[in-house]
Write a protein that holds these residues in place. Sequence first.
Motif, PDB file in Angstrom:
ATOM      1  N   PRO A 230      26.539   6.619 -16.613  1.00  0.00           N
ATOM      2  CA  PRO A 230      26.177   5.526 -15.510  1.00  0.00           C
ATOM      3  C   PRO A 230      24.751   5.755 -15.608  1.00  0.00           C
ATOM      4  O   PRO A 230      23.806   6.124 -16.218  1.00  0.00           O
ATOM      5  CB  PRO A 230      26.595   6.962 -14.093  1.00  0.00           C
ATOM      6  N   PHE A 231      24.308   4.234 -15.453  1.00  0.00           N
ATOM      7  CA  PHE A 231      22.513   4.082 -15.231  1.00  0.00           C
ATOM      8  C   PHE A 231      22.844   3.094 -13.949  1.00  0.00           C
ATOM      9  O   PHE A 231      23.831   2.482 -13.677  1.00  0.00           O
ATOM     10  CB  PHE A 231      22.059   3.566 -16.042  1.00  0.00           C
ATOM     11  N   TYR A 232      21.734   2.258 -13.234  1.00  0.00           N
ATOM     12  CA  TYR A 232      21.331   1.496 -12.486  1.00  0.00           C
ATOM     13  C   TYR A 232      20.619   0.724 -13.454  1.00  0.00           C
ATOM     14  O   TYR A 232      20.398   0.847 -14.575  1.00  0.00           O
ATOM     15  CB  TYR A 232      20.029   1.705 -12.446  1.00  0.00           C
ATOM     16  N   VAL A 233      21.672  -0.846 -13.274  1.00  0.00           N
ATOM     17  CA  VAL A 233      20.573  -2.141 -13.779  1.00  0.00           C
ATOM     18  C   VAL A 233      19.110  -2.350 -12.297  1.00  0.00           C
ATOM     19  O   VAL A 233      19.713  -2.062 -11.212  1.00  0.00           O
ATOM     20  CB  VAL A 233      21.648  -3.308 -13.999  1.00  0.00           C
ATOM     21  N   MET A 234      18.024  -3.103 -12.629  1.00  0.00           N
ATOM     22  CA  MET A 234      17.882  -3.066 -11.271  1.00  0.00           C
ATOM     23  C   MET A 234      16.015  -4.608 -11.706  1.00  0.00           C
ATOM     24  O   MET A 234      16.435  -4.992 -12.447  1.00  0.00           O
ATOM     25  CB  MET A 234      16.219  -2.154 -11.321  1.00  0.00           C
ATOM     26  N   THR A 235      16.163  -5.580 -11.274  1.00  0.00           N
ATOM     27  CA  THR A 235      15.560  -6.607 -11.205  1.00  0.00           C
ATOM     28  C   THR A 235      14.441  -6.530  -9.749  1.00  0.00           C
ATOM     29  O   THR A 235      14.446  -6.207  -8.569  1.00  0.00           O
ATOM     30  CB  THR A 235      16.289  -7.730 -10.426  1.00  0.00           C
ATOM     31  N   PRO A 236      13.134  -6.230 -10.369  1.00  0.00           N
ATOM     32  CA  PRO A 236      12.155  -5.104  -9.189  1.00  0.00           C
ATOM     33  C   PRO A 236      11.446  -6.625  -8.745  1.00  0.00           C
ATOM     34  O   PRO A 236      11.784  -6.767  -8.984  1.00  0.00           O
ATOM     35  CB  PRO A 236      11.066  -4.371 -10.459  1.00  0.00           C
ATOM     36  N   ALA A 237      11.207  -6.002  -7.058  1.00  0.00           N
ATOM     37  CA  ALA A 237      10.350  -6.984  -6.195  1.00  0.00           C
ATOM     38  C   ALA A 237       8.730  -6.629  -6.592  1.00  0.00           C
ATOM     39  O   ALA A 237       8.634  -6.102  -5.516  1.00  0.00           O
ATOM     40  CB  ALA A 237      11.069  -7.698  -4.980  1.00  0.00           C
ATOM     41  N   PRO A 238       7.748  -6.943  -7.451  1.00  0.00           N
ATOM     42  CA  PRO A 238       6.794  -6.829  -7.140  1.00  0.00           C
ATOM     43  C   PRO A 238       5.953  -7.008  -6.106  1.00  0.00           C
ATOM     44  O   PRO A 238       6.104  -7.405  -5.543  1.00  0.00           O
ATOM     45  CB  PRO A 238       5.397  -6.690  -8.904  1.00  0.00           C
ATOM     46  N   PRO A 239       4.854  -6.319  -6.222  1.00  0.00           N
ATOM     47  CA  PRO A 239       3.912  -6.732  -4.487  1.00  0.00           C
ATOM     48  C   PRO A 239       3.256  -7.936  -5.324  1.00  0.00           C
ATOM     49  O   PRO A 239       3.369  -8.356  -6.441  1.00  0.00           O
ATOM     50  CB  PRO A 239       3.029  -5.982  -4.640  1.00  0.00           C
ATOM     51  N   PRO A 240       2.772  -9.400  -4.123  1.00  0.00           N
ATOM     52  CA  PRO A 240       2.296 -10.498  -4.765  1.00  0.00           C
ATOM     53  C   PRO A 240       0.965  -9.658  -5.676  1.00  0.00           C
ATOM     54  O   PRO A 240       0.316  -8.923  -4.794  1.00  0.00           O
ATOM     55  CB  PRO A 240       2.003 -10.708  -2.992  1.00  0.00           C
ATOM     56  N   GLY A 241       0.809 -10.442  -6.472  1.00  0.00           N
ATOM     57  CA  GLY A 241       0.039 -10.588  -7.092  1.00  0.00           C
ATOM     58  C   GLY A 241       0.398  -9.918  -8.166  1.00  0.00           C
ATOM     59  O   GLY A 241      -1.237  -9.550  -8.748  1.00  0.00           O
TER      60      GLY A 241
END
Length: 264
Positions: A120-131
């Motif tokens: 098992p593992f996660y896949v992730m698309t992060p949402a960085p803070p603005p800027g």
Amino acid sequence: MTDASNFIWYELMTPDPAGAARFYGAVVGWTIPAEGEPTAGGVDYRMIGRSDGGNAGGVLALNADMIAGGARPFWIGYIHTPDVDAAVAAIEGDGGGVQMPAMDIPVGRIAMVTDPQGAPFYVMTPAPPPGMEDMESDVFSVDRPQHIRWNELATTAPDAAIAFYKKHFGWGQEGAMDMGELGAYRFIQRGDVGLGAVMPLMPGMTAPMWSFYIGVDDIDRARAAVTANGGTITNEPMEIPGGEYAMNGIDPQGAAFGLVGPRK
């Protein structure tokens, strides 16, 4: 983010975050808060703090319902992908599995999957803070203490696993170490950075899994702290290429881990 196909987060799932805080604080030097931050569904989640002010990952508290559903203490890694839904579909199409469907969380979109052999593992698309769209994760480092320094996959089919991760994440595989009758320990890379290795499932291992080696300042100090704080050593410190030492253990709550660092 510029971390495509890299390990960008690590998570300890445990029924006792306070106990884990005491253990990893003594062994590694991490700081884990006494109380978690409620997340979606009321899940108790705590950040793992490094002494340099950064984060090494997170701790997810396993509740009674999770344990009744089969959850167990273990470490899991998150691999960056630009499109979680597309990654999940491609992984399923190549014989992988989905443990947790894609979902949005405050810091991005994630899904828990398994490779075709079941690791098992996660896949992730992060949402960085603005800027901060160009920020990079620093939880993985090849040489710094209090970071994960090595990612190791034990699997029933090393050739197939390497082909899978090459196809889906673009990793490379160059070099190997002969382990005799146990097989080959094959190194994997992301670009020119050594991520870790793939090896056959070892005797005593019940299922394919990723293991993660945490950097420590002194392997002998850390080893002593493992046993002094209720952990179990499964492999004693062994010298590795480059002159440092690696070892394996199980924390007091039952999660397997690795340590790597110098002998002072």
